[in-house]
Design an enzyme around this catalytic site. Structure first.
Site, PDB file in Angstrom:
ATOM      1  N   ASP A 281      35.642  45.617  49.389  1.00 16.11           N
ATOM      2  CA  ASP A 281      36.084  46.435  48.258  1.00 16.11           C
ATOM      3  C   ASP A 281      35.390  46.159  46.925  1.00 16.11           C
ATOM      4  OD1 ASP A 281      37.796  46.837  50.359  1.00 16.11           O
ATOM      5  OD2 ASP A 281      39.551  46.016  49.358  1.00 16.11           O
TER       6      ASP A 281
ATOM      7  N   GLU B 110      42.707  34.333  55.137  1.00 18.00           N
ATOM      8  CA  GLU B 110      42.010  35.610  54.996  1.00 18.00           C
ATOM      9  C   GLU B 110      40.541  35.366  54.643  1.00 18.00           C
ATOM     10  OE1 GLU B 110      43.855  37.873  51.926  1.00 18.00           O
ATOM     11  OE2 GLU B 110      42.604  39.652  52.205  1.00 18.00           O
TER      12      GLU B 110
HETATM   13  C1  9WN Z   1      42.400  47.953  50.765  1.00 19.34           C
HETATM   14  C2  9WN Z   1      43.369  44.802  55.271  1.00 19.34           C
HETATM   15  C3  9WN Z   1      42.296  45.204  54.282  1.00 19.34           C
HETATM   16  C4  9WN Z   1      40.875  45.034  54.843  1.00 19.34           C
HETATM   17  C5  9WN Z   1      39.809  45.204  53.774  1.00 19.34           C
HETATM   18  C6  9WN Z   1      40.127  44.277  52.612  1.00 19.34           C
HETATM   19  C7  9WN Z   1      41.524  44.563  52.071  1.00 19.34           C
HETATM   20  C8  9WN Z   1      42.736  46.494  51.079  1.00 19.34           C
HETATM   21  C9  9WN Z   1      43.336  45.806  49.851  1.00 19.34           C
HETATM   22  O1  9WN Z   1      42.480  44.409  53.110  1.00 19.34           O
HETATM   23  O2  9WN Z   1      41.525  45.867  51.534  1.00 19.34           O
HETATM   24  O3  9WN Z   1      42.015  48.613  51.933  1.00 19.34           O
HETATM   25  O4  9WN Z   1      44.501  46.101  49.546  1.00 19.34           O
HETATM   26  O5  9WN Z   1      42.651  44.990  49.204  1.00 19.34           O
HETATM   27  O6  9WN Z   1      39.188  44.387  51.598  1.00 19.34           O
HETATM   28  O7  9WN Z   1      38.526  44.934  54.304  1.00 19.34           O
HETATM   29  O8  9WN Z   1      40.661  45.973  55.858  1.00 19.34           O
HETATM   30  O9  9WN Z   1      43.103  43.515  55.738  1.00 19.34           O
END
Ligand code: 9WN
Length: 450
Positions: free
Chosen positions: A183, A418
């Site tokens: 992100d 994570e």
């Molecule tokens: C937005 C779920 C997801 C991953 C992404 C990671 C994070 C979300 C957030 O979490 O993104 O989609 O709320 O930050 O960046 O890669 O799929 O684990």
């Protein structure tokens, strides 16, 4: 359990058995009826590329859950073929995650499933994960599941090829940094700077992530203000992909996303062969994507792949780990594959037979390298797993095993976090993260080169 022949710094098989138990317990605790949540606190719904990695982990211990995981995700596929990046669990309270269904309003769009979803996609690693899950657990139930999934995986690819090739050059364009999965990667700084939004907008909202993780380890309020502005632009356009080039605020061709897109065609060719369909068209498409990636995103001056910002038609300058992802393409020409291996081994990323530090997500020599902030430096297991897969694909088993050891050591030292501090290995973000557990299970079983 086969833990692999190469000893890790963590040592003997008892310890590895303990790690395996931790991974299974983490997945079990995150299991929710028919899918696995990435994290009970931070991400309590179902995420698209998480489910692909998680299915691969389940294949090692409870294969039926691997197939349930993918089936539940694909039940939320839109009629146009897009696989939404979040499938919301209706049983959870409003506010369990931000931004929730109220922002996305998928029910207002025709051709969406009964369940609420986001309108974005994520890297299409699902066909590769499904194929590898089947190889880990090759039984008749798995073959039947692959056969059922195949048309949905084909539709997912068709959506990307037909609706998201904004420049008409054979590559998929992502319309939001969330679609990249990385992100707040420095790769998006240039294109994001052009998105008109003020951090103060966030005063009107309650961020859920910073209630569960240190704000210094997460994207900033300005990032979030821009994320929301881009979602609003896409949503208010009905999530229609026509005319994106005319005004959508974020349009980027990402090397990781497109590498996954090409690798999916390779995997689909194998799945087609296993299930009695014709693999030829998939192989031809994989070749075309590989050729387009090299033509559009390889920069011979830096020897790596860089995202292309379609609003300026320029490659972005930041050297991130996204650039190493094309290694997962079996057809990547030797010139580019060799350059990527050199980039991976350079002080920027430090991949080695014996790694002294884990793989970072960003060039660790860059002045704006941030070892604590999310995708701007920390080490993530899904990225290490993909790079390792690429190293095996291109004949570098000794580097692949160095990376494997370093990833196992991370979890042995900190648990199923994570992400991890790229110097000290300290665990960051969610302490019980789905894909970390799942991919650890996959790494514990050493496999031969693909
Ligand atoms: C937005 C779920 C997801 C991953 C992404 C990671 C994070 C979300 C957030 O979490 O993104 O989609 O709320 O930050 O960046 O890669 O799929 O684990």
């Amino acid at each position: 359990m086969t833990a692999g022949a190469v000893p890790t710094r963590t040592g003997g098989s008892t310890e590895l058995a303990g790690l395996r138990r931790l991974a299974v317990a983490t997945l079990d605790a995150n299991w929710e009826h028919d899918h696995t949540v990435p994290s009970r606190t931070l991400y309590p719904h179902q995420w698209s590329w998480d489910s692909a990695f998680i299915a691969l982990g389940w294949a090692h211990v409870r294969p039926e859950r691997a197939w349930q995981e993918l089936a539940s995700l694909f039940r939320a596929q839109w009629a146009d073929g897009r696989v939404p990046h979040i499938v919301f669990n209706p049983a959870l309270r409003v506010g369990a995650y931000f931004p929730g269904p109220q922002l996305w309003r998928s029910a207002d769009v025709e051709g969406t499933p009964a369940v609420d979803t986001s309108g974005l996609v994520q890297p299409p690693v699902h066909a590769l994960a499904a194929l590898l899950a089947y190889r880990r657990a090759p039984d008749p139930a798995g073959l039947a599941a692959l056969r059922r999934l195949y048309p949905a995986l084909v539709a997912q690819q068709r959506y990307l090829a037909e609706r998201r090739d904004v420049a008409g050059n054979g590559l998929v364009c992502v319309v939001h940094p969330w679609e990249s999965g990385l992100d707040n990667s420095p790769a998006w700084d240039e294109p994001m700077a052009a998105v008109d939004a003020e951090a103060a907008v966030m005063r009107a909202y309650r961020r859920h992530d910073t209630a569960h993780a240190d704000a210094a380890h997460r994207p900033t309020d300005l990032d979030y203000a821009r994320y929301l502005a881009i979602v609003a632009a896409y949503r208010d356009h009905g999530y229609a992909d026509r005319d994106l080039a005319d005004g959508h605020p974020f349009l980027v061709e990402c090397p990781l996303f497109n590498a996954a897109f090409g690798a999916a065609e390779h995997a689909l060719a194998e799945i087609a062969a296993l299930t009695g369909a014709d693999p030829a068209a998939h192989r031809a498409r994989a070749d075309r994507v590989t050729e387009a990636l090299v033509r559009r995103l390889y920069d011979p001056r830096t020897g790596t792949f860089q995202p292309r910002d379609l609003r300026t038609d320029r490659l972005v300058g930041a050297r991130t780990v996204l650039g190493l992802a094309p290694l997962i393409l079996p057809g990547l020409p030797a010139r580019q594959a060799d350059a990527l291996v050199a980039e991976a081994r350079s002080p920027r990323f430090g991949v080695a037979r014996w790694m002294d530090r884990p793989l970072p997500t960003y060039d660790r020599t860059a002045p704006d390298f941030e070892p604590l902030r999310y995708w701007r430096g920390p080490s993530w297991l899904n990225i290490g797993w993909l790079v390792r897969h690429g190293l095996l694909t291109h004949g570098h088993p000794e580097l692949a095993s160095g990376l494997r050891r370093s990833m196992i050591d991370l979890v042995a030292g900190a648990g199923c976090h994570e992400y991890f501090h790229p110097d000290t290995g300290v665990g960051l973000g969610s302490p019980a993260f789905g894909w970390t557990a799942a991919l650890l299970l996959d790494l514990l079983v050493d496999e031969p080169a693909p």
